[in-house]
Each structure stands twice: as C-alpha cells, then as structure tokens.
Scaffold this motif. Structure first.
Motif, PDB file in Angstrom:
ATOM      1  N   ARG A 233       0.875  -1.300  -0.019  1.00  0.00           N
ATOM      2  CA  ARG A 233      -0.113   0.042  -0.088  1.00  0.00           C
ATOM      3  C   ARG A 233       0.822   1.211   0.111  1.00  0.00           C
ATOM      4  O   ARG A 233       0.480   2.350  -0.129  1.00  0.00           O
ATOM      5  N   GLU A 234       2.057   1.273   0.373  1.00  0.00           N
ATOM      6  CA  GLU A 234       2.934   2.301   0.427  1.00  0.00           C
ATOM      7  C   GLU A 234       3.271   2.817  -0.888  1.00  0.00           C
ATOM      8  O   GLU A 234       3.231   2.167  -1.960  1.00  0.00           O
ATOM      9  N   LYS A 235       3.742   4.149  -1.209  1.00  0.00           N
ATOM     10  CA  LYS A 235       3.716   4.866  -2.111  1.00  0.00           C
ATOM     11  C   LYS A 235       4.867   4.239  -3.027  1.00  0.00           C
ATOM     12  O   LYS A 235       5.879   3.785  -2.488  1.00  0.00           O
ATOM     13  N   ASP A 236       4.565   4.191  -4.364  1.00  0.00           N
ATOM     14  CA  ASP A 236       5.549   3.485  -5.275  1.00  0.00           C
ATOM     15  C   ASP A 236       5.851   2.077  -5.105  1.00  0.00           C
ATOM     16  O   ASP A 236       6.967   1.414  -5.580  1.00  0.00           O
ATOM     17  N   ARG A 237       4.826   1.508  -4.492  1.00  0.00           N
ATOM     18  CA  ARG A 237       5.248  -0.258  -4.069  1.00  0.00           C
ATOM     19  C   ARG A 237       3.969  -0.839  -4.683  1.00  0.00           C
ATOM     20  O   ARG A 237       2.833  -0.161  -4.813  1.00  0.00           O
ATOM     21  N   CYS A 238       4.061  -2.184  -4.554  1.00  0.00           N
ATOM     22  CA  CYS A 238       2.988  -3.091  -4.866  1.00  0.00           C
ATOM     23  C   CYS A 238       3.549  -4.336  -4.356  1.00  0.00           C
ATOM     24  O   CYS A 238       4.703  -4.779  -3.943  1.00  0.00           O
ATOM     25  N   SER A 239       2.249  -5.167  -4.225  1.00  0.00           N
ATOM     26  CA  SER A 239       2.433  -6.650  -3.763  1.00  0.00           C
ATOM     27  C   SER A 239       1.987  -7.397  -5.026  1.00  0.00           C
ATOM     28  O   SER A 239       1.348  -7.037  -5.810  1.00  0.00           O
ATOM     29  N   ALA A 240       2.487  -8.663  -4.700  1.00  0.00           N
ATOM     30  CA  ALA A 240       2.285  -9.658  -5.879  1.00  0.00           C
ATOM     31  C   ALA A 240       2.311 -11.079  -5.093  1.00  0.00           C
ATOM     32  O   ALA A 240       2.949 -11.274  -4.162  1.00  0.00           O
ATOM     33  N   ALA A 241       1.188 -12.016  -5.720  1.00  0.00           N
ATOM     34  CA  ALA A 241       1.286 -13.321  -5.400  1.00  0.00           C
ATOM     35  C   ALA A 241       1.879 -14.012  -6.448  1.00  0.00           C
ATOM     36  O   ALA A 241       1.357 -13.981  -7.560  1.00  0.00           O
ATOM     37  N   VAL A 242       2.737 -14.650  -6.228  1.00  0.00           N
ATOM     38  CA  VAL A 242       3.217 -15.756  -7.570  1.00  0.00           C
ATOM     39  C   VAL A 242       3.272 -17.134  -7.162  1.00  0.00           C
ATOM     40  O   VAL A 242       3.856 -17.605  -6.151  1.00  0.00           O
ATOM     41  N   MET A 243       2.732 -18.112  -8.017  1.00  0.00           N
ATOM     42  CA  MET A 243       2.622 -19.329  -7.987  1.00  0.00           C
ATOM     43  C   MET A 243       3.569 -19.820  -9.002  1.00  0.00           C
ATOM     44  O   MET A 243       3.847 -19.540 -10.016  1.00  0.00           O
ATOM     45  N   ILE A 244       4.472 -20.820  -8.535  1.00  0.00           N
ATOM     46  CA  ILE A 244       5.487 -21.482  -9.420  1.00  0.00           C
ATOM     47  C   ILE A 244       5.378 -22.910  -9.322  1.00  0.00           C
ATOM     48  O   ILE A 244       5.252 -23.647  -8.202  1.00  0.00           O
ATOM     49  N   ASP A 245       5.297 -23.808 -10.388  1.00  0.00           N
ATOM     50  CA  ASP A 245       5.035 -25.135 -10.350  1.00  0.00           C
ATOM     51  C   ASP A 245       6.189 -25.760 -11.276  1.00  0.00           C
ATOM     52  O   ASP A 245       6.270 -25.302 -12.609  1.00  0.00           O
ATOM     53  N   ILE A 246       6.809 -26.767 -10.935  1.00  0.00           N
ATOM     54  CA  ILE A 246       7.665 -27.420 -11.930  1.00  0.00           C
ATOM     55  C   ILE A 246       6.961 -28.249 -12.910  1.00  0.00           C
ATOM     56  O   ILE A 246       6.158 -29.135 -12.624  1.00  0.00           O
ATOM     57  N   ASP A 247       7.438 -27.987 -14.217  1.00  0.00           N
ATOM     58  CA  ASP A 247       6.590 -28.692 -15.458  1.00  0.00           C
ATOM     59  C   ASP A 247       7.087 -30.300 -15.290  1.00  0.00           C
ATOM     60  O   ASP A 247       8.318 -30.513 -15.125  1.00  0.00           O
ATOM     61  N   ARG A 248       5.976 -31.112 -15.721  1.00  0.00           N
ATOM     62  CA  ARG A 248       6.252 -32.492 -16.021  1.00  0.00           C
ATOM     63  C   ARG A 248       7.061 -33.153 -14.952  1.00  0.00           C
ATOM     64  O   ARG A 248       8.022 -33.916 -15.093  1.00  0.00           O
ATOM     65  N   PHE A 249       6.814 -32.966 -13.415  1.00  0.00           N
ATOM     66  CA  PHE A 249       7.763 -33.306 -12.443  1.00  0.00           C
ATOM     67  C   PHE A 249       7.466 -35.003 -12.203  1.00  0.00           C
ATOM     68  O   PHE A 249       8.554 -35.447 -11.808  1.00  0.00           O
ATOM     69  N   LYS A 250       6.184 -35.328 -12.654  1.00  0.00           N
ATOM     70  CA  LYS A 250       6.198 -36.788 -12.337  1.00  0.00           C
ATOM     71  C   LYS A 250       7.228 -37.609 -13.185  1.00  0.00           C
ATOM     72  O   LYS A 250       7.701 -38.539 -12.820  1.00  0.00           O
ATOM     73  N   SER A 251       7.377 -36.973 -14.296  1.00  0.00           N
ATOM     74  CA  SER A 251       8.615 -37.544 -15.199  1.00  0.00           C
ATOM     75  C   SER A 251       9.936 -37.639 -14.794  1.00  0.00           C
ATOM     76  O   SER A 251      10.592 -38.546 -15.102  1.00  0.00           O
ATOM     77  N   VAL A 252      10.168 -36.566 -13.775  1.00  0.00           N
ATOM     78  CA  VAL A 252      11.346 -36.675 -13.209  1.00  0.00           C
ATOM     79  C   VAL A 252      11.661 -37.808 -12.047  1.00  0.00           C
ATOM     80  O   VAL A 252      12.601 -38.423 -12.082  1.00  0.00           O
ATOM     81  N   ASN A 253      10.565 -38.048 -11.566  1.00  0.00           N
ATOM     82  CA  ASN A 253      10.433 -39.300 -10.584  1.00  0.00           C
ATOM     83  C   ASN A 253      10.602 -40.535 -11.244  1.00  0.00           C
ATOM     84  O   ASN A 253      11.070 -41.469 -10.682  1.00  0.00           O
ATOM     85  N   ASP A 254       9.853 -40.527 -12.286  1.00  0.00           N
ATOM     86  CA  ASP A 254       9.728 -41.899 -12.949  1.00  0.00           C
ATOM     87  C   ASP A 254      11.210 -42.092 -13.612  1.00  0.00           C
ATOM     88  O   ASP A 254      11.746 -43.211 -13.624  1.00  0.00           O
ATOM     89  N   LEU A 255      11.856 -41.095 -14.430  1.00  0.00           N
ATOM     90  CA  LEU A 255      13.234 -41.355 -14.864  1.00  0.00           C
ATOM     91  C   LEU A 255      14.171 -41.336 -13.844  1.00  0.00           C
ATOM     92  O   LEU A 255      15.232 -42.088 -14.267  1.00  0.00           O
ATOM     93  N   TYR A 256      14.219 -40.798 -12.903  1.00  0.00           N
ATOM     94  CA  TYR A 256      15.412 -40.467 -12.091  1.00  0.00           C
ATOM     95  C   TYR A 256      15.388 -40.914 -10.715  1.00  0.00           C
ATOM     96  O   TYR A 256      16.270 -41.245  -9.838  1.00  0.00           O
ATOM     97  N   GLY A 257      14.086 -41.477 -10.300  1.00  0.00           N
ATOM     98  CA  GLY A 257      13.890 -41.810  -9.137  1.00  0.00           C
ATOM     99  C   GLY A 257      13.434 -40.823  -8.093  1.00  0.00           C
ATOM    100  O   GLY A 257      13.656 -39.494  -8.262  1.00  0.00           O
ATOM    101  N   HIS A 258      12.647 -41.121  -6.728  1.00  0.00           N
ATOM    102  CA  HIS A 258      12.343 -40.138  -6.001  1.00  0.00           C
ATOM    103  C   HIS A 258      13.496 -39.368  -4.983  1.00  0.00           C
ATOM    104  O   HIS A 258      13.373 -38.152  -4.853  1.00  0.00           O
ATOM    105  N   GLU A 259      14.712 -40.093  -4.898  1.00  0.00           N
ATOM    106  CA  GLU A 259      15.752 -39.260  -4.460  1.00  0.00           C
ATOM    107  C   GLU A 259      16.181 -37.807  -5.207  1.00  0.00           C
ATOM    108  O   GLU A 259      16.476 -36.943  -4.805  1.00  0.00           O
ATOM    109  N   GLU A 260      16.465 -38.217  -6.496  1.00  0.00           N
ATOM    110  CA  GLU A 260      16.672 -37.280  -7.343  1.00  0.00           C
ATOM    111  C   GLU A 260      15.652 -36.229  -7.549  1.00  0.00           C
ATOM    112  O   GLU A 260      15.959 -34.933  -7.589  1.00  0.00           O
ATOM    113  N   GLY A 261      14.121 -36.608  -7.524  1.00  0.00           N
ATOM    114  CA  GLY A 261      13.136 -35.612  -7.616  1.00  0.00           C
ATOM    115  C   GLY A 261      13.452 -34.957  -6.198  1.00  0.00           C
ATOM    116  O   GLY A 261      12.949 -33.481  -6.156  1.00  0.00           O
TER     117      GLY A 261
END
Length: 373
Positions: A233-261
């Motif tokens: 709310r302060e002058k010259d500022r703003c807030s943001a909510a940012v969502m980040i999701d790893i793409d196709r993460f299931k394939s990482v677990n399938d190919l490299y195992g859960h430890e690498e995931g």
C-alpha cells in the motif's frame, strides 16, 4: 537445530547442538520491527539502559565512593554513553547482529568498570546488574555469545567476591551466601531460560516449515503473509502473489527416482529463496508447487517475476527442469485495497495467480503469465 537434536545423543549431545546452533538475527530484527510490541520493547530497553546512568550518578554521592578525577570523569563518560545508547533504542529500529552484540559488550564492560570505581562494599550488589544483561542475551544473541557473557559475568563476580572477602569486613559464610545468590541470578537463570526458549522456539518454528526444503509450509505462509502484504500500500510499491510449479515433475521421479526428485525440489527452493526471499516470504504448498508473496517497487516487480525462470536455470544441472509461473500484482493505487480486507485480497490474489499459472502450464509450460488486480 533440527527438532530431533534435543532428543538424541543424550544431554551432552543436546548441549553441543544448542551451543553450535546458528542464531537468526535477521529474523529476530524483522519480527520485532514488524510488530507494535517491538517499539514497546525498544522503549523498555531505553529505560533500563538509562537507569545505568542514573545509578552511576547516584553512586557519586555514596559516602565511600571514590571522588578522584579519574573516577568522576569515567562515570561522566558512562552517563553520556548510556544517554546516547538509550536515544538509539528509541529512535532506531531493533538492531541486527552487530547492534545487539555491541550493546551486550557495552553493557558488560560498563558494569565491570563500575566494579573498579564503586565502593568495595557494593561490589557483589553491582554484579547483580549482569542479570539484566543476561536476560537481554537470553533472547537476542546466539548461544555462543550468551556463554561468553556468562563467563565474563561469573569471572567478575568471583573477583568481586574475593576482594570482598579479602577486605575482612564480611565473614566467610556471608560472602559464600551472597556470591551464590548473585551467580544463580546472573548465570543460572539466563542459561536455563535460553535452553528452554531455544527448545520451544525450534519446535514452534518447525511446525511452520516444510521439512524437505526449509521453506514455509501452508500454515507458516498464512502466518507470515500479514507482515509482507500491507507494504504494497505504500507509495510507489506493490504486492504480488506468485505461483511456481515445476513442469512435468512426475517424469523426473519416473526417470531418475524419488531421491533425485527430492534434490530437484530442494534446488528449486534454494534458488527461489535466493531470488525472491529478501522481498517477501516463500512457501512450498504442494509436491512441486511453490508460492511467493512479495512486496517491492513497481519498477522492480516485473523484473522480479519475469526473472524467476532465469534464476532457476543452470546449464550444469544434472536434471534440467522448467517451471510455469503465474502472478497476480496489486498496485499501491489499486481499488482492490479498498474493496477487500488484506486477508481477502491476498486470498483473491493467490487464487488468481494459481489460475494464471495453470494458463501458463496449459500453453505448454516454461512460461510466465501475469495480471494486475
């Protein structure tokens, strides 16, 4: 210290873990400076510090006090110093590591110097002032600095007790009794208190953290957002909510195992923390999903959001991943501030950011989608 270190390795292991635990000075300062009670604490510290100056002046009128030019000049210096330090407590934010350690050292040395110029009959009583410093150290410095303070305070007390006994004015039993009482107050209480507070604080903080990454979990995120979001709310500022999701993460677990995931999840968390951590709070709310709530200048917010993919990319990674990012930005002059409470607005922004993230993912991933509220 992880939550199990207190329960494994026996008492010696617990003490070693306590002594070597890093102390988060920045978190403490940010926590106190973000709450109204922090100002009250600074005023209390200012009053307690000022009282040192009052004691120094009052001691000048003691019948047994030294009135040599050196003693008078030194007490005058102490008075000036405590007034300056008291003013700093009132006018400045709660300090970080350098400030709190410097204050503890200043208080210890000032108290010790008083032992040299105050009447010998008051020496053990003067040592009781170390109890106040010990209380400060209990809450505000690392275990190692607390132990350094306690060793110094105990040494000063033992020397004062020996000098009192040598003067012949007090019998042996009285010296032992007074010394033991003072030592319990200046050393026993701070040490036990710090151990207990560390245990309770570690367990409390761990309930707000994701055990795999050390980021906030959903509960911790909900508790921390209130300190970040209103800054937008302060002058010259703003807030943001940012969502980040790893793409196709299931394939990482399938190919490299859960430890690498798990290694990928930790690596992304570390890089997000380095990229955005100083501007707000970051949490892991799902298997491969992260949320950041940040506040910064309007000129910087776009660079911060659009720099996420670059911050997470490293050609030397053994497992290369991409992310989909969605962000909802609320400008300082946005009517959304007036239309919603802070809690409602951050909930709305998070939902919109989540929707934008799914848009980026539906478009093929490795993209950033943003909108303004």
């Amino acid at each position: 210290m992880n939550s199990t270190s207190h329960r494994t390795g026996g008492p010696a292991g617990a003490m070693r873990a306590w002594f070597t635990e890093p102390f988060d000075y920045r978190w403490m300062a940010d926590f106190l400076n973000s709450r109204p009670a922090g100002k009250l604490i600074r005023w209390v510290m200012a009053c307690l510090t000022l009282n040192y100056g009052v004691l120094a002046m009052v001691s000048l009128f003691s019948a047994d006090a030294s009135r040599s030019p050196v003693a008078v000049a030194w007490k005058a210096c102490l008075v000036v110093s405590v007034v300056a330090v008291s003013a700093a407590w009132i006018t400045r934010p709660f300090p970080g590591r350098l400030g709190v350690v410097a204050f503890a050292v200043f208080a210890d040395l000032g108290t010790a110097s008083s032992l040299l110029i105050n009447p010998l009959v008051d020496a053990l009583l003067t040592c009781a002032l170390f109890a106040m410093i010990g209380t400060f150290c209990t809450f505000c410095v690392s275990p190692r600095w607390l132990v350094a303070h306690l060793m110094f305070a105990v040494a000063c007390t033992v020397v004062a007790a020996a000098a009192t006994y040598s003067s012949g004015g007090v019998d042996t039993a009285s010296v032992i009794f007074r010394t033991n009482v003072v030592l319990l107050a200046i050393a026993g209480v701070p040490l036990v208190s710090h151990l207990l507070i560390t245990l309770l604080t570690d367990d409390a903080r761990s309930s707000f953290l994701d055990p795999l990454t050390g980021l906030l979990n959903r509960r911790g995120l909900d508790a921390a957002i209130g300190d970040v979001w209103p800054r937008g709310r302060e002058k010259d500022r703003c807030s943001a909510a940012v969502m980040i999701d790893i793409d196709r993460f299931k394939s990482v677990n399938d190919l490299y195992g859960h430890e690498e995931g798990d290694a990928v999840i930790r690596r992304v968390a570390d890089r997000l923390r380095a990229h955005m951590g100083q501007y707000g709070v970051i949490g892991r709310t799902g298997g491969e999903e992260y949320v950041a709530v940040v506040s910064t200048s309007r000129l910087h917010i776009d660079a911060l959001v659009h720099g996420v993919r670059r911050a997470l990319r490293d050609p030397e990674d053994t497992v290369a991943v991409t992310v989909s990012v969605g962000a909802a930005i609320v400008l300082a002059d946005s009517p959304a501030w007036a239309e919603n409470t802070d809690i409602d607005l951050v909930t709305r922004a998070t939902r919109v950011a989540d929707s934008m993230m799914y848009e980026a993912k539906a478009a093929g991933g490795n993209r950033i989608a943003t909108t303004e509220l």
